[in-house]
Motif scaffolding. Structure first.
Motif, PDB file in Angstrom:
ATOM      1  N   ILE A 155     -19.632  13.637   8.408  1.00 35.04           N
ATOM      2  CA  ILE A 155     -20.500  14.201   9.450  1.00 35.04           C
ATOM      3  C   ILE A 155     -19.782  15.308  10.197  1.00 35.04           C
ATOM      4  CG2 ILE A 155     -21.649  13.690  11.632  1.00 35.04           C
ATOM      5  CD1 ILE A 155     -22.258  10.885  10.483  1.00 35.04           C
ATOM      6  N   ASN A 156     -18.502  15.054  10.528  1.00 33.93           N
ATOM      7  CA  ASN A 156     -17.726  16.058  11.262  1.00 33.93           C
ATOM      8  C   ASN A 156     -17.575  17.337  10.454  1.00 33.93           C
ATOM      9  OD1 ASN A 156     -17.329  14.467  13.525  1.00 33.93           O
ATOM     10  ND2 ASN A 156     -15.449  13.533  12.738  1.00 33.93           N
ATOM     11  N   PHE A 157     -17.330  17.204   9.147  1.00 41.05           N
ATOM     12  CA  PHE A 157     -17.132  18.375   8.312  1.00 41.05           C
ATOM     13  C   PHE A 157     -18.432  19.144   8.085  1.00 41.05           C
ATOM     14  CE2 PHE A 157     -13.139  16.288   6.608  1.00 41.05           C
ATOM     15  CZ  PHE A 157     -12.297  17.233   7.157  1.00 41.05           C
ATOM     16  N   SER A 158     -19.564  18.474   8.172  1.00 43.92           N
ATOM     17  CA  SER A 158     -20.841  19.146   7.927  1.00 43.92           C
ATOM     18  C   SER A 158     -21.335  19.910   9.141  1.00 43.92           C
ATOM     19  CB  SER A 158     -21.897  18.112   7.502  1.00 43.92           C
ATOM     20  OG  SER A 158     -22.146  17.194   8.565  1.00 43.92           O
ATOM     21  N   GLN A 159     -20.738  19.625  10.304  1.00 44.49           N
ATOM     22  CA  GLN A 159     -21.157  20.291  11.529  1.00 44.49           C
ATOM     23  C   GLN A 159     -20.526  21.682  11.639  1.00 44.49           C
ATOM     24  OE1 GLN A 159     -20.013  17.528  14.574  1.00 44.49           O
ATOM     25  NE2 GLN A 159     -21.924  16.355  14.444  1.00 44.49           N
ATOM     26  N   SER A 160     -21.232  22.567  12.319  1.00 39.09           N
ATOM     27  CA  SER A 160     -20.729  23.925  12.538  1.00 39.09           C
ATOM     28  C   SER A 160     -19.710  23.919  13.673  1.00 39.09           C
ATOM     29  CB  SER A 160     -21.889  24.857  12.875  1.00 39.09           C
ATOM     30  OG  SER A 160     -21.419  26.153  13.153  1.00 39.09           O
ATOM     31  N   VAL A 161     -18.595  24.601  13.470  1.00 41.10           N
ATOM     32  CA  VAL A 161     -17.555  24.701  14.502  1.00 41.10           C
ATOM     33  C   VAL A 161     -17.174  26.162  14.696  1.00 41.10           C
ATOM     34  CG1 VAL A 161     -16.617  22.427  13.978  1.00 41.10           C
ATOM     35  CG2 VAL A 161     -15.678  24.429  12.844  1.00 41.10           C
ATOM     36  N   ASN A 162     -16.610  26.456  15.841  1.00 31.90           N
ATOM     37  CA  ASN A 162     -16.107  27.805  16.102  1.00 31.90           C
ATOM     38  C   ASN A 162     -14.677  27.901  15.589  1.00 31.90           C
ATOM     39  OD1 ASN A 162     -18.418  28.793  17.312  1.00 31.90           O
ATOM     40  ND2 ASN A 162     -17.787  28.177  19.368  1.00 31.90           N
ATOM     41  N   ILE A 163     -14.499  28.768  14.617  1.00 33.29           N
ATOM     42  CA  ILE A 163     -13.182  28.938  13.999  1.00 33.29           C
ATOM     43  C   ILE A 163     -12.535  30.217  14.527  1.00 33.29           C
ATOM     44  CG2 ILE A 163     -11.958  29.298  11.830  1.00 33.29           C
ATOM     45  CD1 ILE A 163     -14.075  27.671  10.431  1.00 33.29           C
ATOM     46  N   LYS A 164     -11.303  30.080  14.993  1.00 30.38           N
ATOM     47  CA  LYS A 164     -10.541  31.247  15.432  1.00 30.38           C
ATOM     48  C   LYS A 164      -9.669  31.718  14.276  1.00 30.38           C
ATOM     49  CE  LYS A 164     -10.432  30.104  20.349  1.00 30.38           C
ATOM     50  NZ  LYS A 164      -9.590  29.886  21.555  1.00 30.38           N
ATOM     51  N   GLY A 165      -9.592  33.019  14.104  1.00 26.85           N
ATOM     52  CA  GLY A 165      -8.832  33.535  12.974  1.00 26.85           C
ATOM     53  C   GLY A 165      -8.064  34.794  13.307  1.00 26.85           C
ATOM     54  N   LYS A 166      -7.252  35.215  12.351  1.00 30.60           N
ATOM     55  CA  LYS A 166      -6.461  36.435  12.504  1.00 30.60           C
ATOM     56  C   LYS A 166      -6.352  37.128  11.150  1.00 30.60           C
ATOM     57  CE  LYS A 166      -2.261  38.224  14.676  1.00 30.60           C
ATOM     58  NZ  LYS A 166      -2.057  39.322  13.724  1.00 30.60           N
ATOM     59  N   VAL A 167      -6.539  38.445  11.174  1.00 33.63           N
ATOM     60  CA  VAL A 167      -6.435  39.253   9.965  1.00 33.63           C
ATOM     61  C   VAL A 167      -5.127  40.024   9.998  1.00 33.63           C
ATOM     62  CG1 VAL A 167      -7.420  41.176   8.667  1.00 33.63           C
ATOM     63  CG2 VAL A 167      -8.930  39.480   9.707  1.00 33.63           C
ATOM     64  N   ASP A 168      -4.369  39.953   8.906  1.00 34.54           N
ATOM     65  CA  ASP A 168      -3.128  40.718   8.762  1.00 34.54           C
ATOM     66  C   ASP A 168      -3.338  41.793   7.703  1.00 34.54           C
ATOM     67  OD1 ASP A 168      -1.638  39.231  10.614  1.00 34.54           O
ATOM     68  OD2 ASP A 168      -1.274  37.676   9.122  1.00 34.54           O
ATOM     69  N   SER A 169      -2.785  42.980   7.961  1.00 29.58           N
ATOM     70  CA  SER A 169      -2.898  44.074   6.999  1.00 29.58           C
ATOM     71  C   SER A 169      -1.847  45.123   7.313  1.00 29.58           C
ATOM     72  CB  SER A 169      -4.301  44.701   7.058  1.00 29.58           C
ATOM     73  OG  SER A 169      -4.417  45.766   6.138  1.00 29.58           O
ATOM     74  N   ALA A 170      -1.528  45.944   6.324  1.00 26.39           N
ATOM     75  CA  ALA A 170      -0.537  47.003   6.515  1.00 26.39           C
ATOM     76  C   ALA A 170      -1.104  48.149   7.336  1.00 26.39           C
ATOM     77  CB  ALA A 170      -0.060  47.520   5.158  1.00 26.39           C
ATOM     78  N   VAL A 171      -2.436  48.209   7.457  1.00 23.14           N
ATOM     79  CA  VAL A 171      -3.083  49.262   8.237  1.00 23.14           C
ATOM     80  C   VAL A 171      -3.797  48.644   9.436  1.00 23.14           C
ATOM     81  CG1 VAL A 171      -3.304  50.886   6.324  1.00 23.14           C
ATOM     82  CG2 VAL A 171      -5.064  49.166   6.670  1.00 23.14           C
ATOM     83  N   ASP A 172      -4.549  49.468  10.154  1.00 24.55           N
ATOM     84  CA  ASP A 172      -5.216  49.038  11.390  1.00 24.55           C
ATOM     85  C   ASP A 172      -6.089  47.803  11.147  1.00 24.55           C
ATOM     86  OD1 ASP A 172      -6.121  48.989  13.953  1.00 24.55           O
ATOM     87  OD2 ASP A 172      -7.555  50.617  13.729  1.00 24.55           O
ATOM     88  N   VAL A 173      -5.983  46.803  12.030  1.00 28.85           N
ATOM     89  CA  VAL A 173      -6.739  45.556  11.863  1.00 28.85           C
ATOM     90  C   VAL A 173      -7.871  45.420  12.888  1.00 28.85           C
ATOM     91  CG1 VAL A 173      -4.850  44.291  10.792  1.00 28.85           C
ATOM     92  CG2 VAL A 173      -5.028  44.339  13.287  1.00 28.85           C
ATOM     93  N   GLU A 174      -8.159  46.482  13.631  1.00 25.52           N
ATOM     94  CA  GLU A 174      -9.233  46.431  14.625  1.00 25.52           C
ATOM     95  C   GLU A 174     -10.556  46.824  13.980  1.00 25.52           C
ATOM     96  OE1 GLU A 174     -10.142  47.942  19.213  1.00 25.52           O
ATOM     97  OE2 GLU A 174      -8.578  48.912  18.015  1.00 25.52           O
ATOM     98  N   ASN A 175     -11.654  46.236  14.483  1.00 27.82           N
ATOM     99  CA  ASN A 175     -13.023  46.556  14.045  1.00 27.82           C
ATOM    100  C   ASN A 175     -13.284  46.220  12.577  1.00 27.82           C
ATOM    101  OD1 ASN A 175     -13.975  47.462  16.529  1.00 27.82           O
ATOM    102  ND2 ASN A 175     -13.194  49.525  16.186  1.00 27.82           N
ATOM    103  N   ILE A 176     -12.589  45.217  12.041  1.00 26.95           N
ATOM    104  CA  ILE A 176     -12.905  44.722  10.700  1.00 26.95           C
ATOM    105  C   ILE A 176     -14.130  43.809  10.813  1.00 26.95           C
ATOM    106  CG2 ILE A 176     -12.101  43.245   8.812  1.00 26.95           C
ATOM    107  CD1 ILE A 176      -9.262  44.236   9.425  1.00 26.95           C
TER     108      ILE A 176
END
Length: 268
Positions: free
Chosen positions: A18-39
């Motif tokens: 049940i817990n896994f089937s529910q929607s949750v807010n996931i926080k994340g981070k994108v790493d890249s060699a170039v600009d990572v804003e507005n992806i």
């Protein structure tokens, strides 16, 4: 007592499911060699989206097995499937590869050898002269379109050939008054506004169409009609000109719902 163990195990398993089937807010981070804003971060399954901040951070709602797409002009698009660990820890870390466009080598003009005396003899023509070289003030902004030039001429309040009329603290060209009375000035102003809307619409379409239609599907033959539907909105310039992609996507999402509702009403 021993008979209760399978029941407890099944109950615990159901709780996890049940817990896994529910929607949750996931926080994340994108790493890249170039600009990572507005992806663009798009939950293709739940049809929700967001964009990364200047540090590449984002937050998005997701459930188990949702497909999340990461897309930008500078990076290669990447899709991930939300797994149990992401739901459990409510965190994602994604590495995007730089989008590299390789061009064929092109040699333009003379080939320089590095020998100054030899290279001077091979260079042809004089260096171009601009208005700064001769001390003349000049305009360096965006060139006016034909419609903008015509509107400026039609509504000019400087004396023109054909006479001028005094009053209101200055002189007004007779041509400008005639254009105002006949409606030509209004017509040209509407044409400039239309061209401005179309230019902005095409710019947004070229930049955001691919990502937008991932989470907002539309038949290919209706897509251009949708863009014109957006540009006809009286608030199109206000909500889209000079705005961030995130704000523009919110406006497009609102217009998408209106467009679908109008289509449904017309087919009923």
């Amino acid at each position: 007592m021993l008979k209760l163990q399978p029941i407890i195990f099944i109950f615990t398993l159901l709780c996890f499911q049940i817990n896994f089937s529910q929607s949750v807010n996931i926080k994340g981070k994108v790493d890249s060699a170039v600009d990572v804003e507005n992806i663009h971060v798009i939950n293709k399954t739940a049809q929700v989206f967001t964009i990364t901040n200047s540090k590449g951070e984002f937050e998005i709602s997701a459930s188990l097995n949702d497909v999340i797409v990461f897309s930008s002009i500078q990076q290669i698009s990447k899709s991930i499937v939300v797994d149990k660990n992401m739901i459990l820890f409510k965190a994602i870390r994604v590495v995007l590869e730089e989008q590299i466009t390789e061009l064929d080598e092109v040699i333009v003009g003379k080939v320089l050898t590095g020998n100054l005396l030899s290279d001077i003899k091979n260079v042809e023509g004089d260096a171009p002269i601009n208005f700064f070289d001769v001390g003349i003030p000049g305009y360096t902004g965006k060139p006016a379109t034909q419609s903008e030039r015509r509107l400026s001429e039609a509504s000019s309040f400087n004396p023109k050939s054909g006479g001028s009329l005094g009053g209101f603290g200055g002189s007004v060209s007779a041509t400008a008054l005639i254009n105002a009375i006949t409606g030509r000035t209004k017509m040209l102003r509407n044409r400039v506004d239309l061209e401005s809307r179309e230019e902005l619409m095409l710019s947004i379409k070229g930049r955001l169409a691919k990502d937008f239609f991932i989470s907002n599907p539309l038949a290919e033959d209706l897509k251009m009609d949708f863009w014109f539907f957006c540009s006809d909105d009286e608030n199109f310039i206000k909500y889209c000109k000079g705005q961030t992609d995130f704000n523009i996507l919110i406006f497009l999402r609102k217009k998408y719902r209106e467009y679908i509702e109008n289509r449904n009403l017309s087919t009923d």
